[in-house]
Design a protein around this motif. Sequence first.
Motif, PDB file in Angstrom:
ATOM      1  N   LYS A  20       0.806  -0.992  -0.025  1.00 26.80           N
ATOM      2  CA  LYS A  20      -0.115  -0.086   0.005  1.00 26.80           C
ATOM      3  C   LYS A  20       1.039   1.153   0.022  1.00 26.80           C
ATOM      4  O   LYS A  20       2.028   0.975   0.530  1.00 26.80           O
ATOM      5  CB  LYS A  20      -0.989   0.144   1.351  1.00 26.80           C
ATOM      6  CG  LYS A  20      -1.854  -1.155   1.470  1.00 26.80           C
ATOM      7  CD  LYS A  20      -2.841  -0.814   0.571  1.00 26.80           C
ATOM      8  CE  LYS A  20      -4.039  -2.086   0.763  1.00 26.80           C
ATOM      9  NZ  LYS A  20      -4.092  -3.074  -0.156  1.00 26.80           N
ATOM     10  N   PRO A  21       0.464   2.522  -0.431  1.00 23.73           N
ATOM     11  CA  PRO A  21       1.174   3.522  -0.405  1.00 23.73           C
ATOM     12  C   PRO A  21       1.478   4.049   0.760  1.00 23.73           C
ATOM     13  O   PRO A  21       0.547   4.125   1.706  1.00 23.73           O
ATOM     14  CB  PRO A  21       0.574   4.549  -1.469  1.00 23.73           C
ATOM     15  CG  PRO A  21      -0.814   3.708  -1.821  1.00 23.73           C
ATOM     16  CD  PRO A  21      -0.568   2.520  -1.215  1.00 23.73           C
ATOM     17  N   MET A  24       1.744   9.979   0.410  1.00 23.88           N
ATOM     18  CA  MET A  24       1.185  10.601  -0.373  1.00 23.88           C
ATOM     19  C   MET A  24       1.328  11.919  -0.870  1.00 23.88           C
ATOM     20  O   MET A  24       1.922  12.705   0.082  1.00 23.88           O
ATOM     21  CB  MET A  24      -0.473  10.613   0.106  1.00 23.88           C
ATOM     22  CG  MET A  24      -0.915   9.040   0.597  1.00 23.88           C
ATOM     23  SD  MET A  24      -2.371   8.587  -0.248  1.00 23.88           S
ATOM     24  CE  MET A  24      -2.302   7.087   0.553  1.00 23.88           C
ATOM     25  N   GLY A  26       0.279  15.420  -2.371  1.00 23.78           N
ATOM     26  CA  GLY A  26      -1.052  15.873  -2.959  1.00 23.78           C
ATOM     27  C   GLY A  26      -0.590  17.250  -3.409  1.00 23.78           C
ATOM     28  O   GLY A  26       0.375  17.580  -4.039  1.00 23.78           O
ATOM     29  N   VAL A  50       4.622   5.311  -3.480  1.00 20.52           N
ATOM     30  CA  VAL A  50       4.312   6.702  -3.180  1.00 20.52           C
ATOM     31  C   VAL A  50       3.021   6.837  -4.158  1.00 20.52           C
ATOM     32  O   VAL A  50       3.182   6.624  -5.472  1.00 20.52           O
ATOM     33  CB  VAL A  50       5.499   7.639  -3.651  1.00 20.52           C
ATOM     34  CG1 VAL A  50       5.032   8.916  -3.309  1.00 20.52           C
ATOM     35  CG2 VAL A  50       6.623   7.023  -2.890  1.00 20.52           C
ATOM     36  N   LYS A  51       1.794   7.474  -3.460  1.00 24.14           N
ATOM     37  CA  LYS A  51       1.107   7.950  -4.518  1.00 24.14           C
ATOM     38  C   LYS A  51       1.202   9.531  -4.805  1.00 24.14           C
ATOM     39  O   LYS A  51       1.334  10.211  -4.024  1.00 24.14           O
ATOM     40  CB  LYS A  51      -0.400   7.791  -3.774  1.00 24.14           C
ATOM     41  CG  LYS A  51      -1.503   8.142  -4.802  1.00 24.14           C
ATOM     42  CD  LYS A  51      -2.679   7.560  -3.902  1.00 24.14           C
ATOM     43  CE  LYS A  51      -4.035   7.495  -4.965  1.00 24.14           C
ATOM     44  NZ  LYS A  51      -5.220   6.838  -4.435  1.00 24.14           N
ATOM     45  N   ARG A  53      -0.432  12.846  -6.624  1.00 27.12           N
ATOM     46  CA  ARG A  53      -1.786  13.486  -7.179  1.00 27.12           C
ATOM     47  C   ARG A  53      -1.045  14.494  -8.164  1.00 27.12           C
ATOM     48  O   ARG A  53      -1.192  15.791  -7.580  1.00 27.12           O
ATOM     49  CB  ARG A  53      -2.608  13.946  -6.022  1.00 27.12           C
ATOM     50  CG  ARG A  53      -3.476  12.811  -5.532  1.00 27.12           C
ATOM     51  CD  ARG A  53      -4.358  12.576  -6.251  1.00 27.12           C
ATOM     52  NE  ARG A  53      -4.987  11.369  -6.163  1.00 27.12           N
ATOM     53  CZ  ARG A  53      -5.623  10.462  -6.873  1.00 27.12           C
ATOM     54  NH1 ARG A  53      -5.754  10.889  -8.014  1.00 27.12           N
ATOM     55  NH2 ARG A  53      -6.327   9.445  -6.308  1.00 27.12           N
ATOM     56  N   HIS A  81      -0.783   6.931 -10.797  1.00 27.98           N
ATOM     57  CA  HIS A  81      -0.400   7.717  -9.970  1.00 27.98           C
ATOM     58  C   HIS A  81       0.436   7.252  -8.953  1.00 27.98           C
ATOM     59  O   HIS A  81       0.900   7.685  -7.793  1.00 27.98           O
ATOM     60  CB  HIS A  81      -1.668   8.463  -9.164  1.00 27.98           C
ATOM     61  CG  HIS A  81      -2.373   9.604 -10.227  1.00 27.98           C
ATOM     62  ND1 HIS A  81      -1.918  10.625 -10.436  1.00 27.98           N
ATOM     63  CD2 HIS A  81      -3.564   9.336 -10.520  1.00 27.98           C
ATOM     64  CE1 HIS A  81      -3.023  10.999 -11.122  1.00 27.98           C
ATOM     65  NE2 HIS A  81      -3.769  10.240 -11.394  1.00 27.98           N
ATOM     66  N   MET A  82       0.914   5.714  -9.319  1.00 31.31           N
ATOM     67  CA  MET A  82       1.758   5.216  -8.248  1.00 31.31           C
ATOM     68  C   MET A  82       3.096   5.170  -8.636  1.00 31.31           C
ATOM     69  O   MET A  82       3.443   4.758  -9.884  1.00 31.31           O
ATOM     70  CB  MET A  82       1.352   3.870  -8.206  1.00 31.31           C
ATOM     71  CG  MET A  82      -0.111   3.489  -7.242  1.00 31.31           C
ATOM     72  SD  MET A  82       0.144   3.983  -5.507  1.00 31.31           S
ATOM     73  CE  MET A  82      -1.619   4.070  -5.228  1.00 31.31           C
TER      74      MET A  82
END
Length: 99
Positions: A20-21, A24, A26, A50-51, A53, A81-82
């Motif tokens: 899972k990320p 994040m 943003g 890492v996500k 955006r 976005h990953m």
Amino acid sequence: MTQLSKPQIKFLKSEAHALKPVVMIGGNGVTESVLEELERALEHHELVKVKIRAEDRDEKHEIIDYLCEKTNALKINTIGHMLVLFRQSKDKKITLPKR
């Protein structure tokens, strides 16, 4: 960090699949706290998702290059976005296959 062989990258991609990320990024972009968190995650896990955006593709690529440069990590993969990053720690938690 040295370059990885294709089998090593393939191995890391498969290892990252279930992750899972942990970080994040943003609308505020890459802040000092984001870099600190990424540093901690890489030191602890070695392989992190890492996500990002970012609406603009060029902006996303700039962020990826910046993160790799600042953390001395290798980009393993990007899907949408990953982003998957790898940096071996002193403890070597992940055993890479031989070249």
